[in-house]
Design a protein around this motif. Structure first.
Motif, PDB file in Angstrom:
ATOM      1  N   MET A  55       0.842  -1.199   0.000  1.00 15.64           N
ATOM      2  CA  MET A  55       0.000   0.000   0.000  1.00 15.64           C
ATOM      3  C   MET A  55       0.882   1.256   0.000  1.00 15.64           C
ATOM      4  O   MET A  55       1.947   1.280   0.616  1.00 15.64           O
ATOM      5  CB  MET A  55      -0.916   0.004   1.229  1.00 15.64           C
ATOM      6  N   ASN A  56       0.448   2.301  -0.712  1.00 14.31           N
ATOM      7  CA  ASN A  56       1.202   3.537  -0.791  1.00 14.31           C
ATOM      8  C   ASN A  56       0.811   4.445   0.372  1.00 14.31           C
ATOM      9  O   ASN A  56      -0.136   5.241   0.267  1.00 14.31           O
ATOM     10  CB  ASN A  56       0.941   4.219  -2.132  1.00 14.31           C
ATOM     11  N   TYR A  57       1.543   4.320   1.467  1.00 14.65           N
ATOM     12  CA  TYR A  57       1.218   5.103   2.655  1.00 14.65           C
ATOM     13  C   TYR A  57       1.493   6.587   2.440  1.00 14.65           C
ATOM     14  O   TYR A  57       0.854   7.434   3.072  1.00 14.65           O
ATOM     15  CB  TYR A  57       1.995   4.591   3.859  1.00 14.65           C
ATOM     16  N   PHE A  58       2.440   6.903   1.573  1.00 13.75           N
ATOM     17  CA  PHE A  58       2.752   8.309   1.336  1.00 13.75           C
ATOM     18  C   PHE A  58       1.578   9.017   0.663  1.00 13.75           C
ATOM     19  O   PHE A  58       1.217  10.130   1.054  1.00 13.75           O
ATOM     20  CB  PHE A  58       4.003   8.432   0.463  1.00 13.75           C
ATOM     21  N   SER A  59       0.978   8.382  -0.330  1.00 14.43           N
ATOM     22  CA  SER A  59      -0.189   8.992  -0.990  1.00 14.43           C
ATOM     23  C   SER A  59      -1.361   9.086  -0.019  1.00 14.43           C
ATOM     24  O   SER A  59      -2.127  10.061  -0.035  1.00 14.43           O
ATOM     25  CB  SER A  59      -0.576   8.196  -2.235  1.00 14.43           C
ATOM     26  N   GLN A  60      -1.503   8.083   0.863  1.00 16.47           N
ATOM     27  CA  GLN A  60      -2.550   8.146   1.883  1.00 16.47           C
ATOM     28  C   GLN A  60      -2.287   9.308   2.845  1.00 16.47           C
ATOM     29  O   GLN A  60      -3.220   9.974   3.295  1.00 16.47           O
ATOM     30  CB  GLN A  60      -2.604   6.834   2.660  1.00 16.47           C
ATOM     31  N   ALA A  61      -1.009   9.537   3.148  1.00 16.62           N
ATOM     32  CA  ALA A  61      -0.661  10.639   4.046  1.00 16.62           C
ATOM     33  C   ALA A  61      -1.026  11.980   3.418  1.00 16.62           C
ATOM     34  O   ALA A  61      -1.566  12.866   4.102  1.00 16.62           O
ATOM     35  CB  ALA A  61       0.833  10.591   4.364  1.00 16.62           C
ATOM     36  N   LEU A  62      -0.765  12.141   2.131  1.00 10.46           N
ATOM     37  CA  LEU A  62      -1.120  13.381   1.450  1.00 10.46           C
ATOM     38  C   LEU A  62      -2.634  13.581   1.433  1.00 10.46           C
ATOM     39  O   LEU A  62      -3.126  14.704   1.621  1.00 10.46           O
ATOM     40  CB  LEU A  62      -0.563  13.376   0.028  1.00 10.46           C
ATOM     41  N   THR A  63      -3.352  12.494   1.226  1.00 10.68           N
ATOM     42  CA  THR A  63      -4.814  12.578   1.265  1.00 10.68           C
ATOM     43  C   THR A  63      -5.293  12.987   2.646  1.00 10.68           C
ATOM     44  O   THR A  63      -6.192  13.825   2.792  1.00 10.68           O
ATOM     45  CB  THR A  63      -5.437  11.230   0.862  1.00 10.68           C
ATOM     46  N   TRP A  64      -4.696  12.404   3.656  1.00 12.23           N
ATOM     47  CA  TRP A  64      -5.066  12.716   5.044  1.00 12.23           C
ATOM     48  C   TRP A  64      -4.768  14.178   5.363  1.00 12.23           C
ATOM     49  O   TRP A  64      -5.574  14.874   5.988  1.00 12.23           O
ATOM     50  CB  TRP A  64      -4.294  11.802   5.997  1.00 12.23           C
ATOM     51  N   LEU A  65      -3.621  14.669   4.894  1.00 11.76           N
ATOM     52  CA  LEU A  65      -3.247  16.057   5.160  1.00 11.76           C
ATOM     53  C   LEU A  65      -4.114  17.045   4.401  1.00 11.76           C
ATOM     54  O   LEU A  65      -4.283  18.188   4.830  1.00 11.76           O
ATOM     55  CB  LEU A  65      -1.773  16.277   4.790  1.00 11.76           C
ATOM     56  N   ASN A  66      -4.666  16.629   3.293  1.00 11.53           N
ATOM     57  CA  ASN A  66      -5.511  17.515   2.480  1.00 11.53           C
ATOM     58  C   ASN A  66      -6.956  17.575   2.966  1.00 11.53           C
ATOM     59  O   ASN A  66      -7.760  18.324   2.404  1.00 11.53           O
ATOM     60  CB  ASN A  66      -5.495  17.077   1.010  1.00 11.53           C
ATOM     61  N   ASP A  67      -7.278  16.807   3.984  1.00 11.19           N
ATOM     62  CA  ASP A  67      -8.621  16.834   4.546  1.00 11.19           C
ATOM     63  C   ASP A  67      -8.687  17.928   5.614  1.00 11.19           C
ATOM     64  O   ASP A  67      -8.041  17.806   6.668  1.00 11.19           O
ATOM     65  CB  ASP A  67      -8.959  15.469   5.158  1.00 11.19           C
ATOM     66  N   PRO A  68      -9.432  18.993   5.403  1.00  9.48           N
ATOM     67  CA  PRO A  68      -9.475  20.103   6.375  1.00  9.48           C
ATOM     68  C   PRO A  68      -9.933  19.674   7.762  1.00  9.48           C
ATOM     69  O   PRO A  68      -9.510  20.257   8.759  1.00  9.48           O
ATOM     70  CB  PRO A  68     -10.473  21.086   5.746  1.00  9.48           C
ATOM     71  N   LEU A  69     -10.787  18.656   7.826  1.00 11.08           N
ATOM     72  CA  LEU A  69     -11.281  18.214   9.130  1.00 11.08           C
ATOM     73  C   LEU A  69     -10.158  17.652   9.997  1.00 11.08           C
ATOM     74  O   LEU A  69     -10.236  17.736  11.229  1.00 11.08           O
ATOM     75  CB  LEU A  69     -12.379  17.162   8.940  1.00 11.08           C
ATOM     76  N   ASN A  70      -9.156  17.063   9.380  1.00 15.27           N
ATOM     77  CA  ASN A  70      -8.027  16.544  10.155  1.00 15.27           C
ATOM     78  C   ASN A  70      -7.191  17.660  10.775  1.00 15.27           C
ATOM     79  O   ASN A  70      -6.404  17.420  11.683  1.00 15.27           O
ATOM     80  CB  ASN A  70      -7.136  15.667   9.266  1.00 15.27           C
ATOM     81  N   TRP A  71      -7.379  18.873  10.276  1.00 16.00           N
ATOM     82  CA  TRP A  71      -6.680  20.023  10.828  1.00 16.00           C
ATOM     83  C   TRP A  71      -7.524  20.760  11.865  1.00 16.00           C
ATOM     84  O   TRP A  71      -6.998  21.222  12.882  1.00 16.00           O
ATOM     85  CB  TRP A  71      -6.307  21.004   9.697  1.00 16.00           C
ATOM     86  N   THR A  72      -8.810  20.873  11.610  1.00 14.24           N
ATOM     87  CA  THR A  72      -9.646  21.753  12.431  1.00 14.24           C
ATOM     88  C   THR A  72     -10.448  21.044  13.521  1.00 14.24           C
ATOM     89  O   THR A  72     -10.910  21.698  14.462  1.00 14.24           O
ATOM     90  CB  THR A  72     -10.637  22.511  11.528  1.00 14.24           C
ATOM     91  N   ASN A  73     -10.627  19.742  13.431  1.00  9.77           N
ATOM     92  CA  ASN A  73     -11.371  19.021  14.463  1.00  9.77           C
ATOM     93  C   ASN A  73     -10.665  19.136  15.809  1.00  9.77           C
ATOM     94  O   ASN A  73      -9.440  19.294  15.871  1.00  9.77           O
ATOM     95  CB  ASN A  73     -11.525  17.541  14.095  1.00  9.77           C
ATOM     96  N   PRO A  74     -11.407  19.063  16.924  1.00  7.81           N
ATOM     97  CA  PRO A  74     -10.757  19.035  18.243  1.00  7.81           C
ATOM     98  C   PRO A  74      -9.739  17.899  18.311  1.00  7.81           C
ATOM     99  O   PRO A  74     -10.030  16.763  17.953  1.00  7.81           O
ATOM    100  CB  PRO A  74     -11.929  18.798  19.203  1.00  7.81           C
ATOM    101  N   GLY A  75      -8.540  18.213  18.751  1.00 10.15           N
ATOM    102  CA  GLY A  75      -7.479  17.219  18.780  1.00 10.15           C
ATOM    103  C   GLY A  75      -6.846  17.003  17.425  1.00 10.15           C
ATOM    104  O   GLY A  75      -6.039  16.078  17.259  1.00 10.15           O
ATOM    105  N   GLY A  76      -7.177  17.865  16.454  1.00  7.32           N
ATOM    106  CA  GLY A  76      -6.600  17.758  15.119  1.00  7.32           C
ATOM    107  C   GLY A  76      -5.213  18.372  15.052  1.00  7.32           C
ATOM    108  O   GLY A  76      -4.611  18.737  16.072  1.00  7.32           O
ATOM    109  N   LEU A  77      -4.722  18.531  13.833  1.00 10.60           N
ATOM    110  CA  LEU A  77      -3.352  18.984  13.642  1.00 10.60           C
ATOM    111  C   LEU A  77      -3.101  20.373  14.221  1.00 10.60           C
ATOM    112  O   LEU A  77      -2.036  20.623  14.793  1.00 10.60           O
ATOM    113  CB  LEU A  77      -2.997  18.962  12.150  1.00 10.60           C
ATOM    114  N   PHE A  78      -4.042  21.285  14.076  1.00 12.16           N
ATOM    115  CA  PHE A  78      -3.839  22.633  14.614  1.00 12.16           C
ATOM    116  C   PHE A  78      -3.659  22.596  16.129  1.00 12.16           C
ATOM    117  O   PHE A  78      -2.742  23.223  16.679  1.00 12.16           O
ATOM    118  CB  PHE A  78      -5.012  23.549  14.240  1.00 12.16           C
ATOM    119  N   ASP A  79      -4.539  21.852  16.809  1.00  9.35           N
ATOM    120  CA  ASP A  79      -4.439  21.746  18.270  1.00  9.35           C
ATOM    121  C   ASP A  79      -3.119  21.097  18.682  1.00  9.35           C
ATOM    122  O   ASP A  79      -2.440  21.573  19.602  1.00  9.35           O
ATOM    123  CB  ASP A  79      -5.606  20.936  18.824  1.00  9.35           C
TER     124      ASP A  79
END
Length: 237
Positions: free
Chosen positions: A1-25
């Motif tokens: 499995m291409n984990y790097f492409s999955q990582a880019l997909t995960w990083l491009n999801d705004p919810l992963n940044w803004t949800n409580p406990g997300g990347l911003f927090d």
């Protein structure tokens, strides 16, 4: 499995940044942990290194203390400190990382003052400056490139190591990586890689910003010297 492409997909999801406990927090937590650890390291390492460098004594002690500090595994401290009154959470993480930050700060402060030409110091004393005035007006300005180099090294090391805070519920970007492992490698592999990418990116950004700060605080005459003979963070051990 291409984990790097999955990582880019995960990083491009705004919810992963803004949800409580997300990347911003987690990013804010990571920066707070780093800032406190480096600040405590500066409060401990710089005065001792400057004082010993000014006196011209204690070089062996500086090397010994720095080596002993580096020999203590950060993960071991993170395992032991929560069992003390510090408990779990950020306090033991900050203390452990501060211990990790002291060696480059201490060694570079000492080296910076000892690298000054003795004739420059004698000339300052010949002009009637006291020991304290020589330290403030001559030695410290000339040692700025070394002090900045030590700060740069310590900050980058702490930023990279602060991901271990997750082991004692200390927060930071390590929580993103740990959560990915909790989902299993097949499901959370992209999240694990994404967390690692953010930690690496943050370390590179801190390195770049502090390199710029180092240049800005270095007196112009010393920049020419630095171009001919670059100042590097002192390696201890």
């Amino acid at each position: 499995m291409n984990y790097f492409s999955q990582a880019l997909t995960w990083l491009n999801d705004p919810l992963n940044w803004t949800n409580p406990g997300g990347l911003f927090d987690r990013l804010i937590e990571h920066l707070q942990i780093t800032a406190w650890a480096v600040l405590i390291g500066c409060i401990i390492g710089w005065p001792i290194g400057i004082w010993l460098g000014h006196r011209g004594k204690g070089g062996a002690a500086v090397i010994t203390v720095a080596n002993l500090t580096l020999a203590v595994p950060t993960l071991a401290l993170l395992t032991i400190l929560p069992l003390t009154p510090l408990g779990f959470g950020r306090p033991p993480v900050i203390v452990a990382l501060a211990v990790f930050a002291v060696p480059p700060l201490l060694a570079n402060a000492y080296t910076g003052l000892r690298s000054i030409d003795p004739e420059t110091i004698e000339a300052a004393k010949g002009m009637g400056l006291s020991g304290g005035q020589v330290l403030r007006r001559v030695e410290l300005p000339l040692a700025v490139p070394y002090l900045a180099a030590g700060l740069r090294t310590a900050a980058v090391q702490v930023v990279a190591t602060a991901a271990l805070a997750t082991f004692v519920n200390g927060g930071g970007l390590g929580e993103i990586i740990a959560a990915g492992f909790g989902l299993g490698i097949n499901v959370g592999g992209g999240q694990i890689v994404a967390g690692g990418i953010v930690v690496v990116a943050l370390a590179l950004i801190v390195e770049g910003l502090l390199a710029l700060v180092q240049r800005l605080v270095t007196p112009a005459p010393l920049r020419a010297v630095k171009r001919r003979r670059p100042v590097r963070a002192t390696s201890v051990g």
